[in-house]
Write a protein that holds these residues in place. Structure first.
Motif, PDB file in Angstrom:
ATOM      1  N   TYR A  92       0.627  -0.995   0.308  1.00  0.00           N
ATOM      2  CA  TYR A  92      -0.374   0.661  -0.185  1.00  0.00           C
ATOM      3  C   TYR A  92       0.547   1.382   0.508  1.00  0.00           C
ATOM      4  O   TYR A  92       0.576   2.614  -0.690  1.00  0.00           O
ATOM      5  N   GLU A  93       2.067   0.805   1.045  1.00  0.00           N
ATOM      6  CA  GLU A  93       2.335   2.161   0.951  1.00  0.00           C
ATOM      7  C   GLU A  93       2.694   2.636  -0.814  1.00  0.00           C
ATOM      8  O   GLU A  93       3.174   4.384  -0.888  1.00  0.00           O
ATOM      9  N   ARG A  94       3.465   1.857  -1.698  1.00  0.00           N
ATOM     10  CA  ARG A  94       3.919   2.068  -3.029  1.00  0.00           C
ATOM     11  C   ARG A  94       3.131   2.631  -4.017  1.00  0.00           C
ATOM     12  O   ARG A  94       3.359   3.041  -4.568  1.00  0.00           O
ATOM     13  N   LEU A  95       1.940   2.550  -3.267  1.00  0.00           N
ATOM     14  CA  LEU A  95       0.657   2.695  -3.905  1.00  0.00           C
ATOM     15  C   LEU A  95      -0.066   4.358  -3.229  1.00  0.00           C
ATOM     16  O   LEU A  95      -0.674   4.979  -3.881  1.00  0.00           O
ATOM     17  N   GLY A  96       1.189   5.006  -2.873  1.00  0.00           N
ATOM     18  CA  GLY A  96       0.360   6.294  -2.492  1.00  0.00           C
ATOM     19  C   GLY A  96      -0.532   6.605  -0.551  1.00  0.00           C
ATOM     20  O   GLY A  96      -0.719   7.333  -0.660  1.00  0.00           O
ATOM     21  N   PHE A  97      -0.325   5.313  -0.309  1.00  0.00           N
ATOM     22  CA  PHE A  97      -1.612   5.241   0.774  1.00  0.00           C
ATOM     23  C   PHE A  97       0.003   5.653   1.950  1.00  0.00           C
ATOM     24  O   PHE A  97       0.691   5.064   2.147  1.00  0.00           O
ATOM     25  N   GLU A  98      -1.063   6.076   2.874  1.00  0.00           N
ATOM     26  CA  GLU A  98       0.483   6.484   4.182  1.00  0.00           C
ATOM     27  C   GLU A  98      -0.156   4.950   5.256  1.00  0.00           C
ATOM     28  O   GLU A  98      -1.432   4.665   5.640  1.00  0.00           O
ATOM     29  N   VAL A  99       0.756   4.253   5.409  1.00  0.00           N
ATOM     30  CA  VAL A  99       1.158   3.906   6.083  1.00  0.00           C
ATOM     31  C   VAL A  99       2.455   3.477   7.797  1.00  0.00           C
ATOM     32  O   VAL A  99       3.180   4.280   7.608  1.00  0.00           O
ATOM     33  N   VAL A 100       2.154   2.995   8.770  1.00  0.00           N
ATOM     34  CA  VAL A 100       2.421   3.238   9.928  1.00  0.00           C
ATOM     35  C   VAL A 100       2.727   1.481  10.417  1.00  0.00           C
ATOM     36  O   VAL A 100       1.297   1.365  10.760  1.00  0.00           O
TER      37      VAL A 100
ATOM     38  N   GLY B 139      -7.982   7.548   3.984  1.00  0.00           N
ATOM     39  CA  GLY B 139      -8.460   9.162   4.119  1.00  0.00           C
ATOM     40  C   GLY B 139     -10.130   8.728   3.563  1.00  0.00           C
ATOM     41  O   GLY B 139     -10.233  10.309   3.566  1.00  0.00           O
ATOM     42  N   LYS B 140     -10.251   8.506   3.038  1.00  0.00           N
ATOM     43  CA  LYS B 140     -12.366   8.570   3.357  1.00  0.00           C
ATOM     44  C   LYS B 140     -12.813   7.074   4.227  1.00  0.00           C
ATOM     45  O   LYS B 140     -11.915   5.980   3.785  1.00  0.00           O
ATOM     46  N   PRO B 141     -14.170   7.124   4.056  1.00  0.00           N
ATOM     47  CA  PRO B 141     -14.597   5.734   4.670  1.00  0.00           C
ATOM     48  C   PRO B 141     -14.918   4.663   3.250  1.00  0.00           C
ATOM     49  O   PRO B 141     -14.596   3.186   3.918  1.00  0.00           O
ATOM     50  N   GLU B 142     -15.137   5.168   2.588  1.00  0.00           N
ATOM     51  CA  GLU B 142     -15.335   4.536   1.212  1.00  0.00           C
ATOM     52  C   GLU B 142     -13.755   3.723   1.310  1.00  0.00           C
ATOM     53  O   GLU B 142     -13.920   1.574   1.019  1.00  0.00           O
TER      54      GLU B 142
ATOM     55  N   LEU C 162     -10.288   3.146  -5.884  1.00  0.00           N
ATOM     56  CA  LEU C 162      -9.344   2.944  -4.734  1.00  0.00           C
ATOM     57  C   LEU C 162      -8.921   3.186  -4.989  1.00  0.00           C
ATOM     58  O   LEU C 162      -7.674   4.286  -4.063  1.00  0.00           O
ATOM     59  N   ALA C 163      -7.586   3.015  -5.359  1.00  0.00           N
ATOM     60  CA  ALA C 163      -6.561   2.670  -6.111  1.00  0.00           C
ATOM     61  C   ALA C 163      -5.758   2.054  -6.746  1.00  0.00           C
ATOM     62  O   ALA C 163      -7.406   1.237  -8.198  1.00  0.00           O
TER      63      ALA C 163
END
Length: 428
Positions: A308-316, A333-336, A423-424
């Motif tokens: 998911y990080e490489r797709l631009g999502f924030e990951v921790v 960033g969104k409920p969907e 969504l991705a």
């Protein structure tokens, strides 16, 4: 037959499969290190079982009061030896991690005492236990006050704030190892040890308790090795290995465990009662398998972060940093996005794969929560699962997978769902 064939039958497209395969190949050196840690911890547990002289006689069931339950006592000896504790309380009567924490806290705090969290807000379900949110039977109702010191913006400890917060009334310091529904870093055992050493230098008599949920067997050390007085956790998370159908544990200093046992049963009874109901074999076998199960879950968490990080999502944590629990946060960033992710995890389950998870008002939470968990044990989060509160940043908290292969499928299934709903977007 090509490996992809079975993934295709489970609804994974070629593009998603190839994307995941490229990332998996890059992670092999990290996976090998995880396996080495699992080997070390597996042998540590085996040594504890051999020293406790575990035998099939200890699998026998007891009922009623549970007097002279040899199996129960042996399970607790195994936990104490494996975690380097003076004593342990490992019981099916501890129904969850929250319950075990409540017993540990209420057993060791008295009216007029103050509880201090030097790592910020605790997990949501503890807010009512403590009394941060008013609730019947909370510590606050019994005259126990609460104070917290938030971490600094960079995730470091606010040592000046902690020093100022410790008073004559401070009795117990609670340290949550994992992040809960937060974006802060999970604490390594080394960092926990540094914090405990600082606290003990100010007040050596303070009890330091670590909420160890999701952290057992991720590292080669546990918090008791670095000065903690108590560690607390759930058997339907890491240490149950997927076989324990219920239960929790508290391990540490003998006097702390004894006080907790009086709260669990009754004054004067303590650890002497509590039937094991035929669960000792599951407890012991699950504990034996736990290091390997945790390794699979840890691989899944690292895989999800990189996917998911490489797709631009924030990951921790991010895709490359060190790991100290099995939880992976992915913010959509969104409920969907959160809902689509959880639907994908549910669709990969061995149990209730046909069920669609929906957000609902769960007990102990202040906003609707969505949970995906097609598990053999209800609520088991060492099994493949994901959940998150319906509030910004709409983050999914992914954990578990009794095997690495199941965790891998779940992550690919979640991505397939997000791609299908727009969504991705996968790299071309």
């Amino acid at each position: 037959m090509e490996d992809y064939d079975i993934y295709q039958k489970l609804g994974i497209s070629r593009k998603v499969y190839d994307y995941g395969s490229r990332i998996e190949k890059e992670l092999k050196p990290r996976f090998e290190e995880i396996d080495r840690t699992a080997e070390y911890n597996q042998l540590r547990v085996l040594k504890a079982m051999q020293e406790a002289r575990v035998s099939d006689i200890h699998f026998a069931a007891t009922t009623g009061y549970g007097y002279n339950d040899l199996g129960r006592d042996t399970v607790e000896e195994v936990y104490a030896r494996a975690f380097h504790a003076e004593s342990a309380l490992v019981r099916p009567q501890l129904i969850s991690g929250t319950h075990a924490l409540h017993i540990a806290l209420s057993g060791n705090l008295r009216p007029g005492d103050e509880l201090l969290s030097p790592v910020g807000k605790p997990y949501d379900t503890l807010e009512e236990v403590i009394g941060i949110r008013p609730s019947c039977g909370s510590l606050r109702e019994y005259g126990v006050t609460y104070r917290q010191v938030d971490l600094k913006e960079d995730g470091s400890f606010d040592y000046d704030g902690i020093r100022a917060a410790i008073t004559d009334r401070t009795r117990l310091v609670t340290i949550q190892r994992s992040k809960g529904y937060d974006s802060r870093p999970t604490l390594s055992v080394r960092r926990i040890g540094e914090l405990i050493a600082f606290v003990k230098k100010i007040r050596p008599d303070l009890i330091c308790m670590v909420d160890n949920c999701y952290g057992e067997f991720v590292e080669r050390m546990e918090p008791l090795d670095v000065g903690a007085d108590m560690i607390v956790g759930s058997l339907i998370k890491n240490p149950g290995g997927g076989l324990a159908p219920i239960g929790g544990y508290i391990a540490g200093r003998k006097d702390c465990i004894e006080r907790a046992s009086f709260r669990l049963s009754a004054p004067g009874l303590g650890k002497e009662v509590g039937a094991s109901l035929g669960l000792n074999q599951s407890f012991l076998q699950g504990f034996f398998l736990s290091p390997v199960v945790v390794a699979g879950a840890l691989k899944g968490a690292i895989y999800a972060a990189n996917i998911y990080e490489r797709l631009g999502f924030e990951v921790v944590p991010n895709g490359s940093e060190s790991r100290h629990d099995i939880i992976q946060m992915v913010a959509f960033g969104k409920p969907e996005g959160l809902i689509a992710f959880c639907k994908g995890i549910q669709a990969a389950a061995p149990v209730d794969s046909f069920v669609t998870p929906e957000p609902w008002d769960m007990p102990g939470y202040d906003v609707p929560v969505i949970m995906a968990a097609g598990a053999f044990v209800q609520g088991s989060s060492i099994e493949l699962s994901a959940d998150g509160p319906l509030k910004p940043p709409y983050a999914a908290y992914f954990q578990g997978g009794l095997t690495w292969y199941h965790a891998k499928l779940g992550i690919l299934k979640s991505l397939e769902n997000l791609v299908a709903e727009g969504l991705a977007a996968l790299p071309s």
